[in-house]
Write a protein that holds these residues in place. Structure first.
Motif, PDB file in Angstrom:
ATOM      1  N   LEU A 117       0.829  -1.215   0.000  1.00  0.00           N
ATOM      2  CA  LEU A 117       0.000   0.000   0.000  1.00  0.00           C
ATOM      3  C   LEU A 117       0.863   1.265   0.000  1.00  0.00           C
ATOM      4  O   LEU A 117       0.545   2.242  -0.680  1.00  0.00           O
ATOM      5  N   VAL A 118       1.951   1.246   0.769  1.00  0.00           N
ATOM      6  CA  VAL A 118       2.843   2.414   0.788  1.00  0.00           C
ATOM      7  C   VAL A 118       3.397   2.647  -0.614  1.00  0.00           C
ATOM      8  O   VAL A 118       3.427   3.772  -1.111  1.00  0.00           O
ATOM      9  N   PHE A 119       3.782   1.561  -1.259  1.00  0.00           N
ATOM     10  CA  PHE A 119       4.328   1.716  -2.608  1.00  0.00           C
ATOM     11  C   PHE A 119       3.276   2.259  -3.562  1.00  0.00           C
ATOM     12  O   PHE A 119       3.495   3.255  -4.263  1.00  0.00           O
ATOM     13  N   GLN A 120       2.104   1.632  -3.553  1.00  0.00           N
ATOM     14  CA  GLN A 120       1.049   2.027  -4.491  1.00  0.00           C
ATOM     15  C   GLN A 120       0.536   3.439  -4.228  1.00  0.00           C
ATOM     16  O   GLN A 120       0.313   4.208  -5.154  1.00  0.00           O
ATOM     17  N   LEU A 121       0.316   3.769  -2.951  1.00  0.00           N
ATOM     18  CA  LEU A 121      -0.368   5.022  -2.631  1.00  0.00           C
ATOM     19  C   LEU A 121       0.569   6.200  -2.361  1.00  0.00           C
ATOM     20  O   LEU A 121       0.200   7.346  -2.592  1.00  0.00           O
TER      21      LEU A 121
END
Lengths: 218, 272
Positions: A117-121
């Motif tokens: 999620l950190v990577f995507q968002l």
């Protein structure tokens, strides 16, 4: 002996910031050595000698060279047992076993969905990469299940491994911080009463505030 | 299997062997004075209770199934240490691990969990750390805990297993072994991309193992042991060639897979 330990990598990296938070908790002098990742310095031979997988951080203390943020944190706690926060990695075998258990829960259950999620968002938009809604949805669901377990646990004890702040809590700070301060998914934490209370406590520690400051400075 | 009673943890619950045998002989002790008999019976009861609690306390209970890679990881550690244990079957097929009472052992609903007297733990790698620390002096020291510079290297390669190796090999095994059990075809696209990742990891291992016999140095440690369960299954697939094609990785696998403890535990990892 008095020379500061060296941490190679940018503070904005989640794994680097995990090590920095630990060093500050333990009151250990350190020096951050920049690694220019946009220029691919972490894939160059000199760096690969310290970190054969070409990832940050790498770490040096005296003659020992280490990598893998959670292993570095454990080392710092053992080597500097009498400095700073003495209970960070427990002071009895049982406390240690409990901290290890929740550190592994972080590494195995919390880290995969929260990192995705950190990577995507947080990172993909900055790197002008396309987000994958399917990956986001899937990992949000996974993380929600993990946080349900945490909610129950944190109803029984103040922190994950017991009633003291430990390495197990600290290890959650880097990914959680991005999710709560950069993305719009903070409700995953704040909508859960005990998790929200826990997040407020661990993120307001002086050590973590210092790390956040370091992440802000260029 | 004998149990080592040397640990401080046990010293409070152990009664000397002589007293135990004396208690055992009291069965035929009829016709004694009432007072004496009561005393003897009381003593006997007390000892039976003590013995029962010792017996319960001694065998570590491992809740899981022998086919599970994470259960096997813990069993490997127990076998290396020669510790007495009881494998308590969790009916994973019917979803017992997602229900109470199992969830009280591991709230994430994953196997294994252990019950060691007053200590209950989950997460196989954390359990192995606990067992290796507690039984540091039996058999080989799997954490090299006497020297910080050595133990830190063990910790580093344990993390490499957990964060670099585990992801791709789990995905491949899932496609190659688990999917077919559910009547699904393996997803070749996933297998290909995960194999590429695994090969990159194994390239680093090849370099590392060209300099030392084991991942953390010249001694077998948890850093090696933790790799075994997934490799046991992986090496039965056609993709085993990515291991055997790398000479040093191949020698390493031969070494760690032929250990007595590995052979014993792998015997329980037969899917057919």
């Amino acid at each position: 002996m008095t020379s500061p330990v060296k941490v190679y990598g940018p503070p904005m990296s989640t794994a680097v910031s995990r090590v920095l938070a630990c060093l500050i908790e333990k009151d250990v002098d350190f020096q951050v050595i920049p690694v220019n990742m946009s220029k691919g310095e972490h894939k160059k031979p000199e760096f690969l000698k310290m970190q054969p997988f070409g990832q940050v951080p790498a770490f040096q203390d005296d003659k020992i060279s280490l990598f893998e943020s959670r292993a570095i944190c454990r080392y710092i706690c053992e080597k500097y047992a009498d400095k700073g926060n003495r209970g960070l990695y427990g002071t009895s075998p049982l406390a240690k076993a409990s901290i290890d258990q929740w550190l592994e829960a972080e590494a195995q259950s919390f880290n995969p969905p929260s990192s995705a999620l950190v990577f995507q968002l947080a990172f993909a938009p900055r790197m002008k990469l396309k987000q994958d809604p399917g990956v986001i949805k899937q990992n949000e669901e996974k993380l929600a299940k993990v946080l349900d377990v945490y909610e129950e646990r944190l109803g029984d004890s103040q922190f994950l491994a017991g009633d003291e702040f430990s390495l197990a809590d600290l290890s959650h700070l880097p990914n959680s911080n991005y999710l709560l301060s950069v993305t719009d998914r903070g409700a995953l934490f704040t909508s859960r009463k005990n998790v929200g209370r826990w997040w407020d406590e661990i993120s307001s520690r002086d050590s973590w505030k210092k790390v956040v400051e370091m992440q802000k400075s260029p | 299997m004998s149990v080592n009673l040397k640990f401080s943890y046990w010293k409070y619950v152990i009664i000397p062997r002589g007293r135990r045998e004396e208690g055992g002989e009291e069965k035929g002790g009829r016709g004694r004075m009432r007072k004496g008999r009561n005393r003897v019976e009381e003593k006997k009861k007390e000892e039976e209770g003590e013995l029962k609690s010792i017996k319960l306390a001694m065998a570590i209970k491992v809740h899981g199934i022998s086919l599970s890679t994470c259960t096997a990881r813990v069993l490997l550690c127990l076998h290396e240490k020669g510790l007495d244990y009881e494998l308590v079957h969790v009916d994973v097929a019917s979803g017992a691990h997602k229900k109470q009472p199992y969830l009280s052992l591991n709230p994430f609903g994953l196997v294994p969990a252990i019950d060691d007297g007053n200590v209950r733990l989950f997460e196989s790698r954390a359990i192995n750390r606990y067992l290796a620390r507690k039984h540091e002096d039996i058999g080989i020291d799997l954490l090299r805990s006497k020297t910080l510079t050595e133990s830190a290297i063990v910790e580093t390669w344990m993390e490499v297993e957990a964060h670099q190796f585990n992801g791709p090999i789990y995905a491949i095994n899932h496609q190659m072994i688990i999917s077919p059990l559910y009547g699904l075809d393996p997803d070749e696209k996933i297998i290909k991309s995960e194999l590429e990742k695994l090969e990159k990891v194994l390239d680093v291992y090849e370099e590392r193992l060209s300099k030392s016999a084991y991942l953390a140095g010249e001694n077998y440690t948890l850093a090696d042991l933790n790799h075994i369960p997934f490799l046991v299954y992986f090496m039965r697939t056609p993709h085993a060639s990515v291991v055997t094609a790398r000479p040093h990785v191949s020698v390493w696998w031969n070494n760690i897979s032929t250990r007595k403890a590995t052979i014993e535990v792998a015997a329980g990892m037969k899917l057919h």
